[in-house]
Each structure stands twice: as C-alpha cells, then as structure tokens.
Design a protein around this motif. Structure first.
Motif, PDB file in Angstrom:
ATOM      1  N   GLN A 175       0.866  -1.195   0.000  1.00  0.00           N
ATOM      2  CA  GLN A 175       0.000   0.000   0.000  1.00  0.00           C
ATOM      3  C   GLN A 175       0.896   1.236   0.000  1.00  0.00           C
ATOM      4  O   GLN A 175       1.589   1.515   0.981  1.00  0.00           O
ATOM      5  N   VAL A 176       0.904   1.960  -1.114  1.00  0.00           N
ATOM      6  CA  VAL A 176       1.769   3.139  -1.252  1.00  0.00           C
ATOM      7  C   VAL A 176       1.259   4.256  -0.342  1.00  0.00           C
ATOM      8  O   VAL A 176       0.083   4.643  -0.446  1.00  0.00           O
ATOM      9  N   PHE A 177       2.115   4.718   0.536  1.00  0.00           N
ATOM     10  CA  PHE A 177       1.722   5.826   1.416  1.00  0.00           C
ATOM     11  C   PHE A 177       2.407   7.144   1.046  1.00  0.00           C
ATOM     12  O   PHE A 177       2.008   8.210   1.522  1.00  0.00           O
ATOM     13  N   HIS A 178       3.424   7.077   0.174  1.00  0.00           N
ATOM     14  CA  HIS A 178       4.085   8.333  -0.237  1.00  0.00           C
ATOM     15  C   HIS A 178       4.835   8.119  -1.541  1.00  0.00           C
ATOM     16  O   HIS A 178       5.446   7.077  -1.769  1.00  0.00           O
ATOM     17  N   ARG A 179       4.755   9.156  -2.399  1.00  0.00           N
ATOM     18  CA  ARG A 179       5.573   9.236  -3.605  1.00  0.00           C
ATOM     19  C   ARG A 179       6.276  10.588  -3.605  1.00  0.00           C
ATOM     20  O   ARG A 179       5.665  11.612  -3.274  1.00  0.00           O
ATOM     21  N   VAL A 180       7.554  10.582  -3.943  1.00  0.00           N
ATOM     22  CA  VAL A 180       8.319  11.831  -3.959  1.00  0.00           C
ATOM     23  C   VAL A 180       7.610  12.848  -4.854  1.00  0.00           C
ATOM     24  O   VAL A 180       7.253  12.538  -5.996  1.00  0.00           O
ATOM     25  N   SER A 181       7.399  14.047  -4.328  1.00  0.00           N
ATOM     26  CA  SER A 181       6.678  15.085  -5.071  1.00  0.00           C
ATOM     27  C   SER A 181       7.474  15.539  -6.293  1.00  0.00           C
ATOM     28  O   SER A 181       8.713  15.485  -6.316  1.00  0.00           O
ATOM     29  N   ALA A 182       6.733  15.982  -7.303  1.00  0.00           N
ATOM     30  CA  ALA A 182       7.395  16.473  -8.515  1.00  0.00           C
ATOM     31  C   ALA A 182       8.212  17.733  -8.242  1.00  0.00           C
ATOM     32  O   ALA A 182       9.228  17.980  -8.887  1.00  0.00           O
ATOM     33  N   MET A 183       7.794  18.547  -7.273  1.00  0.00           N
ATOM     34  CA  MET A 183       8.480  19.800  -6.945  1.00  0.00           C
ATOM     35  C   MET A 183       9.012  19.737  -5.519  1.00  0.00           C
ATOM     36  O   MET A 183       8.280  19.418  -4.589  1.00  0.00           O
ATOM     37  N   THR A 184      10.286  20.024  -5.373  1.00  0.00           N
ATOM     38  CA  THR A 184      10.919  20.098  -4.061  1.00  0.00           C
ATOM     39  C   THR A 184      11.150  21.555  -3.702  1.00  0.00           C
ATOM     40  O   THR A 184      11.774  22.301  -4.472  1.00  0.00           O
ATOM     41  N   LEU A 185      10.659  21.987  -2.548  1.00  0.00           N
ATOM     42  CA  LEU A 185      10.809  23.365  -2.079  1.00  0.00           C
ATOM     43  C   LEU A 185      11.741  23.395  -0.884  1.00  0.00           C
ATOM     44  O   LEU A 185      11.635  22.550   0.022  1.00  0.00           O
ATOM     45  N   THR A 186      12.638  24.375  -0.885  1.00  0.00           N
ATOM     46  CA  THR A 186      13.620  24.516   0.193  1.00  0.00           C
ATOM     47  C   THR A 186      13.645  25.953   0.671  1.00  0.00           C
ATOM     48  O   THR A 186      13.720  26.887  -0.143  1.00  0.00           O
ATOM     49  N   VAL A 187      13.594  26.126   1.992  1.00  0.00           N
ATOM     50  CA  VAL A 187      13.724  27.430   2.618  1.00  0.00           C
ATOM     51  C   VAL A 187      14.774  27.328   3.703  1.00  0.00           C
ATOM     52  O   VAL A 187      14.773  26.358   4.482  1.00  0.00           O
ATOM     53  N   ASP A 188      15.685  28.305   3.751  1.00  0.00           N
ATOM     54  CA  ASP A 188      16.687  28.278   4.820  1.00  0.00           C
ATOM     55  C   ASP A 188      17.016  29.682   5.289  1.00  0.00           C
ATOM     56  O   ASP A 188      16.779  30.672   4.593  1.00  0.00           O
ATOM     57  N   LEU A 189      17.572  29.755   6.488  1.00  0.00           N
ATOM     58  CA  LEU A 189      18.009  31.009   7.100  1.00  0.00           C
ATOM     59  C   LEU A 189      19.354  30.731   7.759  1.00  0.00           C
ATOM     60  O   LEU A 189      19.459  29.793   8.560  1.00  0.00           O
ATOM     61  N   GLY A 190      20.371  31.524   7.396  1.00  0.00           N
ATOM     62  CA  GLY A 190      21.702  31.214   7.884  1.00  0.00           C
ATOM     63  C   GLY A 190      22.539  32.434   8.192  1.00  0.00           C
ATOM     64  O   GLY A 190      22.154  33.574   7.934  1.00  0.00           O
ATOM     65  N   LEU A 191      23.714  32.166   8.740  1.00  0.00           N
ATOM     66  CA  LEU A 191      24.698  33.182   9.097  1.00  0.00           C
ATOM     67  C   LEU A 191      26.019  32.831   8.432  1.00  0.00           C
ATOM     68  O   LEU A 191      26.437  31.668   8.450  1.00  0.00           O
ATOM     69  N   GLY A 192      26.643  33.837   7.822  1.00  0.00           N
ATOM     70  CA  GLY A 192      27.878  33.587   7.092  1.00  0.00           C
ATOM     71  C   GLY A 192      29.008  34.526   7.481  1.00  0.00           C
ATOM     72  O   GLY A 192      28.785  35.611   8.012  1.00  0.00           O
ATOM     73  N   LEU A 193      30.227  34.073   7.191  1.00  0.00           N
ATOM     74  CA  LEU A 193      31.440  34.860   7.405  1.00  0.00           C
ATOM     75  C   LEU A 193      32.096  35.047   6.051  1.00  0.00           C
ATOM     76  O   LEU A 193      32.368  34.079   5.344  1.00  0.00           O
ATOM     77  N   ARG A 194      32.342  36.316   5.644  1.00  0.00           N
ATOM     78  CA  ARG A 194      32.853  36.605   4.314  1.00  0.00           C
ATOM     79  C   ARG A 194      34.150  37.390   4.385  1.00  0.00           C
ATOM     80  O   ARG A 194      34.429  38.109   5.346  1.00  0.00           O
ATOM     81  N   PHE A 195      34.943  37.259   3.325  1.00  0.00           N
ATOM     82  CA  PHE A 195      36.198  37.992   3.186  1.00  0.00           C
ATOM     83  C   PHE A 195      36.283  38.523   1.756  1.00  0.00           C
ATOM     84  O   PHE A 195      36.136  37.734   0.801  1.00  0.00           O
ATOM     85  N   PRO A 196      36.565  39.792   1.496  1.00  0.00           N
ATOM     86  CA  PRO A 196      36.667  40.839   2.554  1.00  0.00           C
ATOM     87  C   PRO A 196      35.301  41.328   2.937  1.00  0.00           C
ATOM     88  O   PRO A 196      34.310  40.974   2.330  1.00  0.00           O
TER      89      PRO A 196
END
Length: 249
Positions: free
Chosen positions: A228-249
């Motif tokens: 009994q199939v309970f899940h199929r990978v969706s055609a569209m994958t959505l990603t949201v992220d929030l991060g902190l970075g260190l840059r030079f210069p």
C-alpha cells in the motif's frame, strides 16, 4: 562725454593694477570706442578680470575659473569568499517537511553592474522520524550536495538579491518499522531548478542570508507498507533556509 569718462576710468584702474602698462600706439580712443583693456565688472564683487594685461596681482587662474566637480569614481570589482551555516526546511521528498542543517562555501565577484557572478556549494542533512502511516511507522533522511550558480545581483546599500540556477544530488533513505517486513532503503535523489538568495550585511565580515529554492525532482520513488503506497516523492521540491555567514573581505 560719458564714453570718454568711462574709458578714462578704465585706464586709471589698469595703471593702478599694473604700473608698467602703457597704452598701445595710435592715440587716444575716440568717442564711442572701447579702450584696449577690456574690463568685466561683476556687481557685488570687488575684483575685476583683466582680459588684456594678465590677472590682478595676488590672483591666479584657479581663483577665477572654478574647477569642475566630477562624478565620484566607480567602485572597483570586489572578489568575495566565505563560509556559513543555515537551518533548513525541505518539502517534497518525504510525507512531512524535513528539518535540517546546512554548511556552505561561496565565492562571488561583486561589480557595479547587474552582472555579478557567484557560486555557492551547500552540503545538507535533513531527517524526520516517527511518521505514522497505515501499516507501520516510517523515517526519512535526506543527504544532499547542492550547487547554486548565480549570474545577476541587485544591490541596495547593505542588502543583496541574487538569482541563481540550482542543481541538487544526494541520497534519500527511508526506514520502515512496526510492520510485517521492517527494512531500510536508500535511493538516489536528483533535482534541477532555481533559487533566490537574499543577504543582509552585518558589519564588514558577517552577513545574514535567506534562500528560497524550487527544484524539479528527476527521480520520483514510491514508498509502501504491505503493498500500500503511502508516499511518492513530489514532482516539486521546495527549500527554505536562514543562515549566518562569514565573508572575506
């Protein structure tokens, strides 16, 4: 006459400013004519510009002709490198949203123009356990490596917006428990799409970043309990992220 009086006053002023001046040969100027030294008088200004005989004593060409004010020079091209980390939410590969964490490195060439290319490489891990479905309990884990290729940048003061093409490759692992046939299965995961990256500078070296990405899943596996199939990978994958970075210069 009035014209002769004006010419006489002009000659007196020239001689007072330059005692070595001598009138040109040819006699006195007649009525209605203009004397050889021509004087521009500026109302409310005590100085006069002598067009013949040189500038007044103590003055220079810079005192009479203001230097043009040019536009500021354009900002030079800046090459940036950095690292960062972020918290992620991924929707599509699993029946529920997968929370995760990401680590990334990036390189960018910031120009004054819209064309400001950048690359960002992200390694991420997301998982969710204890998903109750008919026939058992499922757990999902997603390990990915993503590359964002950004070609354009819009910059407003300390805020930057980049538009990117994105590709993702990784492994999707599903584990079933509390079922007649418990097992674990790992499948490849591939996605191609785009992303928008917004960064906010927090001083000269730190920045806050947010990303929204959408990708088309190239492999769409189905997962089941007792046929009994309970899940199929969706055609569209959505990603949201929030991060902190260190840059030079």
């Amino acid at each position: 006459s009035c014209a002769e009086a004006i010419d006489a006053l002009a000659l007196i002023i020239v001689i007072a400013l330059d005692p070595t001046y001598s009138p040109p040969p040819g006699g006195e100027p007649g009525p209605g004519t203009t004397s050889a030294p021509e004087i521009d008088r500026r109302f409310g200004d005590e100085t006069a510009t002598i067009r013949q005989g040189g500038p007044p004593a103590g003055s220079s060409a810079g005192d009479r002709v203001p230097s043009p004010i040019g536009s500021p020079p354009p900002r030079p091209t800046v090459r940036r490198f950095g690292i960062g980390t972020a918290a992620q939410l991924i929707s599509g590969p699993a029946p529920r949203v997968l929370p995760g964490v990401a680590f990334r490195a990036f390189a960018a060439i910031d120009r004054v123009s819209l064309w400001s290319p950048a690359l960002r490489l992200t390694a991420a891990h997301a998982e969710r356990n204890g998903i109750e479905e008919t026939g058992g309990i499922a757990s999902f884990a997603l390990d990915t490596l993503s590359l964002d290729v950004c070609l354009v940048r819009l910059g407003i003061e300390i805020v930057n917006l980049r538009g990117c093409a994105a590709g993702t490759a990784g492994r999707l692992t599903a584990t079933g428990s509390f079922t007649y046939s418990p097992r674990s299965q790992a499948r490849p995961f591939l996605g191609v799409g785009g992303s928008a990256i917004v960064t906010l500078a927090l001083g000269p070296h730190f920045e806050l970043s947010g990303t929204f990405g959408a990708a088309d899943a190239l492999i769409r596996d189905a997962f089941e309990f007792s046929q009994q199939v309970f899940h199929r990978v969706s055609a569209m994958t959505l990603t949201v992220d929030l991060g902190l970075g260190l840059r030079f210069p």
